[in-house]
Design an enzyme around this catalytic site. Structure first.
Site, short mmCIF file in Angstrom:
data_model
loop_
_atom_site.label_atom_id
_atom_site.label_comp_id
_atom_site.label_asym_id
_atom_site.label_seq_id
_atom_site.Cartn_x
_atom_site.Cartn_y
_atom_site.Cartn_z
CB SER B 21 38.02 54.13 42.12
OG SER B 21 38.60 53.03 42.80
N GLY B 93 44.35 48.20 43.20
CA GLY B 93 45.44 47.94 42.26
C GLY B 93 46.80 47.77 42.90
CE LYS B 146 45.06 57.70 34.91
NZ LYS B 146 46.08 57.84 35.96
CB SER B 530 40.17 5.80 16.61
OG SER B 530 41.09 6.57 15.89
#
Lengths: 266, 611
Positions: B21, B93, B146, B530
């Site tokens: 936030s 959270g 941080k 193939s």
């Protein structure tokens, strides 16, 4: 698809989900710009029809032009309109002088609750938007209210991938928010694009206009010279004022809206 | 005409208190998005609580959130840069509020996964990572917040990056970048920080502007789930939203799961300006059709080719948010697109602790906040897609009693009933419940069943390599079997010739057989020319990408002719032509006729050991 197309398509999807799931469904129409946009969206969603009634919770304190506009639109669009007035409270002298939040609760919250009870609505469509204020920013598109119309915002249901809350206890109802994801400028751009009729109060006269409409005693116009939609959009792009700054009840106390809305306010 | 506005939805997730936030509040504040009223309010609230300006309060609007300093519910805010608009989604959270985190994140195209530099990776960092992978959010940035608390240490940044990558790679999440910031101090948020000269990349805001928006789902197969059918007037309108693709007046359409076919007669509208004869993904529309038979909500309209899968049994990866556990032998409601059907959990194949990736011993129930691999059986046939192919019709929610309690994405249909039209179109084909699962086999045999599909032109050397691979694996104690296309021709395919149509059919049969072998736990080696890429794509599809390893043995024409002088072409028409795959495959180059097949076989062995 452009930005407005995407907003519109999502809102139509929500309206159709509501119509499919709720036997008894109504749309709240405050006469303001947002709920008039919703009227338009409903017409688009249901190809010119409005398969549910519109509800106006009239406090009798509304700005007179709003009531004139309401009655004119209802006639023009052949709307099934329920006007709810909480006469009991009014007879006992309810008004803003009793305290704004008390008045809002009695005339709007209580009025709304009475409509739900009297008509047995399971679903109510409301034109709130996330960008209006904090508690609305946390809303779900389908938001349950208990039998007392109360909102338990601390334990909201998960809502993902457009799978909405459609199962609920009898007696409760769901508030449906089809334009939750729109912002104020989106609303104006859409009104312009779709040429949606509006009450004149939104356009400046003598240097003032209403940015948000409500009851006369508690709603203040803002200083403005915006006389047309383009002016308004330009004004909004440059303002730092919040949309509801002219609405006195919001400013009464911190978290005033949260408290009102917990009790069932729109 | 004003220019088109573009909008990107970004969710910010991560462990509690890692600054989600705060980061969003900071972005809104620094980009001048907020009204004066909003800032004043937060100033007042912060002062009342004796704090400096608390950016998080800009989002944590509830009184309870501000009092406790946590985010309870998700919110969405809009802001714009010079370049475009953003919807930024805040997600709580706390483990307790996982349902709210999911409600927010499910709307996002891009995720910022926040990690606190000093605390490092925590339980919800990992769980949120897992949820992002289940929601299909591929654009993930890890934001290391941080940084001021770790003295802007590059070493710490590197450490977290290394640790987290180890976890996220297992989930197929490959973070585009790790961005070191300090949200509170605004370092690396709007502008590049001078505190971290070692970080050479963009700030948060610059990063946001650099994100390229995914191309729409317009070009995918049409999926138009019927939302409702209206008869307000003379028109009978089928209403709904186009989830992918586009639809035109005159298109021949198929309605699943009822398999009815009709044509689009008109696209309806109310406002004159909305008139048109086509509609594309994202639009909420209404159509009328030529044959008016009974339609109902939940059916899916598609074009005749590219129809959704129809079935009543599928595998899914789910996350559970319910208060009560998810269990077997209980009836739930499944909501997928506009379909709502009764369902039950047929089997719980694996329960995983989303924060450690550990498989839990008890797979009798799925608890709140856990994720699981399950098989779901619906009461009626439904239409759906695998999530990896078409998202909106490949995901669903589960309603327990009155509450949406889980969500999931469809990973495939039951392994013994692979995704192919014949079986899935047959109505109500439910497999018998088996007592031995693929997982049981894998544990017992200590190996994963897979198909090594070796293709290449006749004479390229694939058979020589294949026999060596088989021998080497066998000597290692592996259960292995080599399916030689030529041998199949003598038995199962004795009715086929060498025409192009038969060559397709031969490859299909080979793929089906190989798929069964792999399902039985065998390492299955296939050699097949193939040469048509559509055949190999088909093989890859039914065997499953996880179990299919394609190897192309590429030899020069000269080598092929030299090694195969008689020109006996196993299943080709003697033209040296090979259509390369559009997805990455391993190519072994053979540049001389006398090549060292042991070495090539070893290369394949080391490749599959990595898988």
């Amino acid at each position: 698809m452009d930005h407005l197309d995407r907003l519109e398509a999502q809102s139509i999807y929500i309206l159709r989900e509501a119509y499919k799931h709720f036997g008894k469904l109504g749309m709240l129409w405050s006469v303001g710009k947002d709920s008039t946009v919703m009227l338009w969206l409903a017409k688009k969603a249901f190809f010119g029809h409005c398969p549910f009634p519109f509800i106006h919770v009239d406090t009798t304190y509304k700005i007179p032009e709003m009531i004139e506009f309401r009655d004119r639109m209802a006639k023009e669009h052949n709307m099934d309109l329920i006007v709810e007035i909480n006469r009991e409270a009014l007879e006992q002298g309810m008004g803003p002088e009793q305290g704004r939040l008390i008045c809002c609760k009695a005339l709007k919250t209580e009025g709304l609750h009475r409509v739900v009870k009297n008509y047995g609505f399971e679903g109510l469509i409301l034109g709130i938007r996330r960008d209006e204020e904090g508690s609305r920013s946390k809303e779900r598109v389908f938001s349950e209210r208990n039998a007392e119309s109360e909102w338990d915002y601390t334990d909201q249901p998960p809502e993902l991938w457009d799978q909405f809350k459609t199962d609920f206890k009898k007696g409760n109802h769901i508030r449906v928010h089809p334009i939750l994801h729109w912002n104020e400028i989106d609303i104006w751009e859409y009104i312009k694009r779709e040429n949606i009729p509006l009450v004149d109060l939104y356009f400046a006269k003598d240097g003032k206009r209403y940015r948000s409409l409500g009851c006369a005693p508690c709603t203040n116009p803002i200083e403005s010279t915006a006389t047309c939609i383009d002016d308004i959009i330009e004004e909004l792009k440059n303002t730092k004022e919040s949309e509801r700054s002219g609405r006195a009840q919001d400013q009464e106390a911190s978290h005033a809206m949260q408290k009102l809305r917990k009790e069932g306010y729109m | 005409m004003e220019e088109m506005r573009e909008s990107v939805n970004i969710v910010v997730v991560g462990h509690v208190d890692h600054g989600k936030s705060t980061l969003i509040g900071r972005i809104l504040y620094d980009t001048n998005t907020l009204s004066e009223g909003a800032i004043e309010k937060v100033k007042k609230l912060s002062a009342e609580k004796g704090k400096s300006f608390e950016y998080a309060y800009l989002l944590d609007a509830f009184e309870e959130e501000q009092q406790q300093g946590i985010t309870i519910d998700t919110t969405q805010l809009q802001f714009a840069t010079q370049k475009r608009d953003y919807v930024i989604i805040d997600a709580p959270g706390h483990k307790e509020f996982l349902k709210n985190m999911i409600s927010g994140a499910a709307n996002a195209e891009v995720a910022f996964l926040m990690v606190d530099a000093s605390e490092g990776i925590q339980e919800q960092s990992r769980r949120h990572g897992y949820i992002l992978s289940l929601l299909g959010i591929e654009k993930v940035y890890v934001v290391i917040n941080k940084m001021d608390l770790v003295a802007y240490s590059e070493e710490r940044y590197e450490q977290i990056q290394q640790d987290f990558n180890e976890f996220l790679y297992n989930l197929n999440i490959f973070p585009i970048r790790y961005i070191p910031i300090s949200a509170f101090l605004g370092e690396n948020v709007v502008e590049k920080s001078d505190k971290m000269p070692w970080y050479k990349y963009d700030s948060i805001l610059e990063t946001m502007d650099s994100i390229t928006k995914e191309e729409g789902v317009k070009n995918m197969p049409l999926r138009f789930p019927i939302q409702d059918v209206y008869k307000f007037d003379h028109r009978r309108i089928i209403a709904g939203r186009i989830e992918s693709g586009s639809i035109h007046v005159g298109d021949e359409i198929l309605i699943s799961p009822t398999n009815k076919v009709t044509k689009v007669k008109s696209i309806e509208y109310w406002a004159e300006k909305d008139k048109g004869d086509m509609a594309t993904a994202g639009m909420s529309v209404g159509i009328t059709v030529e044959d008016e038979f009974f339609n109902k909500r939940g059916e899916i309209i598609s074009l005749k080719k590219d129809a959704p899968i129809t079935g009543n049994l599928f595998n899914a990866n789910i996350f559970w948010m319910g208060k009560s556990d998810l269990v077997k032998n209980k009836s739930y409601k499944l909501k997928l697109g506009t379909q709502e059907v009764e369902c039950e959990i047929f089997s719980i194949n694996r329960v995983i602790d989303a924060s450690t990736l550990e498989t839990l011993d008890d797979s009798s129930a799925v608890h709140k906040s856990d994720v699981a691999e399950v098989t779901i059986k619906t009461k009626q046939m439904i239409g759906f897609d695998e999530f990896k192919n078409i998202r909106n019709t490949g995901r669903f929610v589960i309603v327990d009693e009155l509450n949406v309690s889980g969500g999931g994405i469809i990973s495939g249909i039951d392994s013994s009933l692979q995704n192919r039209e014949l079986t899935t179109k047959s109505t109500n084909l439910a497999p018998r419940k088996r007592l031995v699962s693929r997982k049981d086999r894998e544990q017992k045999y200590q190996q994963t069943g897979k198909v090594i599909w070796i293709s290449g032109l006749p004479g390229c050397g694939k058979n020589e390599i294949a026999v060596k691979v088989e021998k080497k694996l066998f000597d290692l104690g592996k259960k292995v079997y080599y399916l030689d296309s030529a041998n199949i021709r003598f038995g199962l395919s004795s009715d086929l010739t060498f025409t192009e149509a038969d060559a397709h059919e031969q490859t299909r049969r080979l793929a089906e057989v190989a798929s069964l072998f792999a399902d039985s736990g065998m390492i299955t080696i296939v050699t097949s020319v193939s040469k048509f890429k559509q055949d190999r794509e088909y093989a890859r599809h039914i065997i499953g990408e996880q179990k299919y390893i394609e190897i192309f043995v590429e030899a020069t024409e000269e080598v092929c002719r030299k090694r195969n002088p008689k020109g006996v072409f196993e299943d080709s028409d003697a033209h040296l032509f090979y259509e390369k795959a559009e997805y990455p495959v391993v190519t072994l180059y053979i540049d001389e006729a006398e090549f060292n097949s042991d070495k090539k076989a070893e290369a394949i062995l080391s490749l599959i050991q990595e898988k």
